[in-house]
Enzyme design. Structure first.
Site, mmCIF file in Angstrom:
data_model
loop_
_atom_site.group_PDB
_atom_site.id
_atom_site.type_symbol
_atom_site.label_atom_id
_atom_site.label_comp_id
_atom_site.label_asym_id
_atom_site.label_seq_id
_atom_site.Cartn_x
_atom_site.Cartn_y
_atom_site.Cartn_z
ATOM 1 N N ASN A 47 0.827 -1.222 0.000
ATOM 2 C CA ASN A 47 0.000 0.000 0.000
ATOM 3 C C ASN A 47 0.854 1.262 0.000
ATOM 4 O O ASN A 47 0.353 2.350 0.277
ATOM 5 C CB ASN A 47 -0.915 0.018 1.225
ATOM 6 C CG ASN A 47 -1.888 -1.143 1.219
ATOM 7 O OD1 ASN A 47 -2.401 -1.526 0.162
ATOM 8 N ND2 ASN A 47 -2.128 -1.731 2.364
ATOM 9 N N HIS A 133 -14.596 -1.122 5.502
ATOM 10 C CA HIS A 133 -13.540 -1.882 6.176
ATOM 11 C C HIS A 133 -14.023 -2.488 7.504
ATOM 12 O O HIS A 133 -14.825 -1.887 8.217
ATOM 13 C CB HIS A 133 -12.378 -0.920 6.437
ATOM 14 C CG HIS A 133 -11.100 -1.591 6.800
ATOM 15 N ND1 HIS A 133 -10.730 -1.828 8.099
ATOM 16 C CD2 HIS A 133 -10.085 -2.055 6.034
ATOM 17 C CE1 HIS A 133 -9.546 -2.397 8.121
ATOM 18 N NE2 HIS A 133 -9.123 -2.556 6.882
ATOM 19 N N GLU A 177 -16.065 4.910 2.357
ATOM 20 C CA GLU A 177 -14.637 5.103 2.110
ATOM 21 C C GLU A 177 -14.500 5.947 0.848
ATOM 22 O O GLU A 177 -15.269 5.784 -0.088
ATOM 23 C CB GLU A 177 -13.943 3.748 1.916
ATOM 24 C CG GLU A 177 -14.009 2.893 3.165
ATOM 25 C CD GLU A 177 -13.354 1.528 3.002
ATOM 26 O OE1 GLU A 177 -12.559 1.330 2.059
ATOM 27 O OE2 GLU A 177 -13.652 0.654 3.834
ATOM 28 N N SER A 181 -10.925 -0.242 -0.374
ATOM 29 C CA SER A 181 -9.638 -0.920 -0.224
ATOM 30 C C SER A 181 -9.465 -2.133 -1.124
ATOM 31 O O SER A 181 -8.366 -2.420 -1.571
ATOM 32 C CB SER A 181 -9.431 -1.319 1.233
ATOM 33 O OG SER A 181 -10.526 -2.053 1.708
ATOM 34 N N ASP A 206 -13.715 7.442 5.301
ATOM 35 C CA ASP A 206 -12.404 6.846 5.583
ATOM 36 C C ASP A 206 -11.563 6.979 4.308
ATOM 37 O O ASP A 206 -11.865 6.370 3.280
ATOM 38 C CB ASP A 206 -12.600 5.376 5.977
ATOM 39 C CG ASP A 206 -11.285 4.694 6.360
ATOM 40 O OD1 ASP A 206 -10.207 5.211 5.989
ATOM 41 O OD2 ASP A 206 -11.345 3.631 7.013
ATOM 42 N N HIS A 209 -7.149 4.998 1.599
ATOM 43 C CA HIS A 209 -6.445 4.717 0.336
ATOM 44 C C HIS A 209 -6.290 5.939 -0.564
ATOM 45 O O HIS A 209 -5.948 5.797 -1.743
ATOM 46 C CB HIS A 209 -7.138 3.559 -0.396
ATOM 47 C CG HIS A 209 -7.063 2.302 0.395
ATOM 48 N ND1 HIS A 209 -5.949 1.494 0.383
ATOM 49 C CD2 HIS A 209 -7.924 1.762 1.294
ATOM 50 C CE1 HIS A 209 -6.142 0.493 1.232
ATOM 51 N NE2 HIS A 209 -7.324 0.638 1.794
ATOM 52 N N LYS A 228 -0.355 3.952 4.634
ATOM 53 C CA LYS A 228 -0.455 3.581 3.214
ATOM 54 C C LYS A 228 0.293 4.611 2.370
ATOM 55 O O LYS A 228 1.512 4.575 2.317
ATOM 56 C CB LYS A 228 -1.914 3.361 2.861
ATOM 57 C CG LYS A 228 -2.370 2.042 3.519
ATOM 58 C CD LYS A 228 -3.830 1.814 3.623
ATOM 59 C CE LYS A 228 -4.084 0.514 4.407
ATOM 60 N NZ LYS A 228 -5.456 0.387 4.870
#
Ligand SMILES: *Cc1c(COP(=O)(O)O)cnc(C)c1O
Length: 373
Positions: A47, A133, A177, A181, A206, A209, A228
């Site tokens: 990541n 997640h 998110e 992910s 969130d 990423h 990440k």
């Protein structure tokens, strides 16, 4: 005899071979290479999207601070662990996410369980995307609030749930998110933000990423990780001053856990500066991902993450093994991490991959697919 050891053996025996998980030594060789069982592999399974975790200035920032302040923080933040690296790091995070304040937690996992469990409680509703997640779901459980899920990236479904259930609850938190992910796709943030306003709900996003980009909306709460794109370790929440003050007083995963090592905060601060000063790193990672999806006829990548869905856990493992023979490391992701029958290789691209390395991946996958026919 039902000793704990025997019970564990029994439970492990219930898992079939494609479900068993093992830890293995993965020695970092370069930002995009790992050494496993004595062999080097080109990795598309990390990541470290911007290649900052081995950046000499990022590493040096940590080394210098460790020399002065030691290896650990020595206590939780509310006791004596709140070393002088936290202030500048949190100020930089608040600036990055355009919020009044930010609060650094021990990890993204700890940030998510802390924020959800502190802000929500019995009589409240958490409305989460189906694919959020695991740590958000764990936070929801800890909170005691009711959890409902809307179909992945389906704002219309979220709206239907709000219309049906909003009035039965005190507070409502919509959670998604920015970039998912395991799928690398993006949430409909504009629509969800509008829904939150219309239904007197709050929006939490969130951004674990994210690659440092700005988004078109400003949610009530940002959550993110330092592990990440930022290349280090730790998590954060960015929000208004009162939200951050509340978390400082209520988030058990902050209060009852030791502060991050000073060096870790120093490296994260240095990495954040590179993330901002060198946006071409993010462009390079995204361009690699887009090029890859075009070459393989997949839907165009929206981030640095590309799922290559094979279906069964066995087929994902077989493709992963095949790529190893080409010197490429791509991890098979299986249920329950992803929904049933969507086992996949989760491929990730980094600014440190060269065009030739991406081409090597494309060729290896094409060769493996030809063999499979
Ligand atoms: C990785 C991840 C986390 C956890 O962050 P850590 O810092 O690794 O604990 C939280 N949310 C999402 C969406 C993630 O992908």
């Amino acid at each position: 005899m039902s000793t704990i050891t025997n019970i564990c053996i029994e439970r492990l025996n219930e898992l079939n071979a494609s479900q068993r998980r093992f830890l293995r030594d993965c020695e970092p060789v370069s930002p995009v290479q790992v050494r496993v069982d004595g062999k080097n592999y080109l990795s598309f399974a990390g990541n470290d999207y911007l290649g900052l975790r081995m950046h000499p200035a990022v590493v040096d920032a940590g080394v210098n601070v460790a020399t002065h302040y030691g290896a650990g923080s020595g206590a939780s933040r509310l006791v004596t662990g709140n070393h002088p690296l936290y202030g500048p790091l949190e100020a930089a995070l608040a600036e990055y996410k355009h919020t009044e304040a930010a609060l650094v937690f021990g990890s993204g996992y700890l940030a998510n369980i802390g924020v959800v469990a502190s802000l929500m409680g019995e009589g409240d509703l958490i409305l989460a995307d189906k694919l959020v997640h695991a740590c958000i779901l764990d936070g929801a459980r800890l909170s005691g609030a009711t959890l409902k899920r809307f179909k992945h990236n389906d704002a219309a479904h979220a709206q239907t749930l709000l219309q049906a259930h909003r009035s039965a609850y005190r507070h409502v938190l919509i959670v998604t998110e920015s970039i998912f992910s395991m799928d690398g796709d993006r949430a409909p943030l504009v629509e969800l933000s509008k829904l939150a306003r219309e239904h007197h709900a709050w929006l939490m996003v969130d951004d674990a990423h994210g690659l440092g980009e700005d988004y078109e909306v400003q949610p009530d709460i940002w959550v993110g990780t330092l592990s990440k794109a930022i290349g280090g370790y730790g998590g954060y929440v960015a929000a208004s001053n009162p939200v951050i003050d509340l978390l400082t007083n209520h988030a058990r995963s902050l209060i009852f856990s030791t502060g991050l090592p000073p060096a870790v905060c120093a490296s994260a601060l240095a990495a954040l500066r590179f993330m901002k000063a060198e946006p071409e790193r993010a462009d390079k990672a995204s361009n690699h991902a887009r090029h890859f999806t075009k070459e393989l006829g997949l839907s165009l990548a929206e981030s640095a993450i590309v799922p290559l869905i094979t279906g069964s856990a066995e087929s994902a493992l077989a493709l992963s093994e095949k790529l190893k023979t080409h010197g490429i490391w791509a991890t098979a992701i299986r249920p329950p991490t992803v929904p049933a029958n969507t086992a996949r290789l989760r491929l990730t691209f980094s600014a440190e991959h060269s065009d030739e390395e991406v081409q090597a991946l494309i060729s290896a996958i094409k060769a493996a697919q030809k063999d499979a026919i």
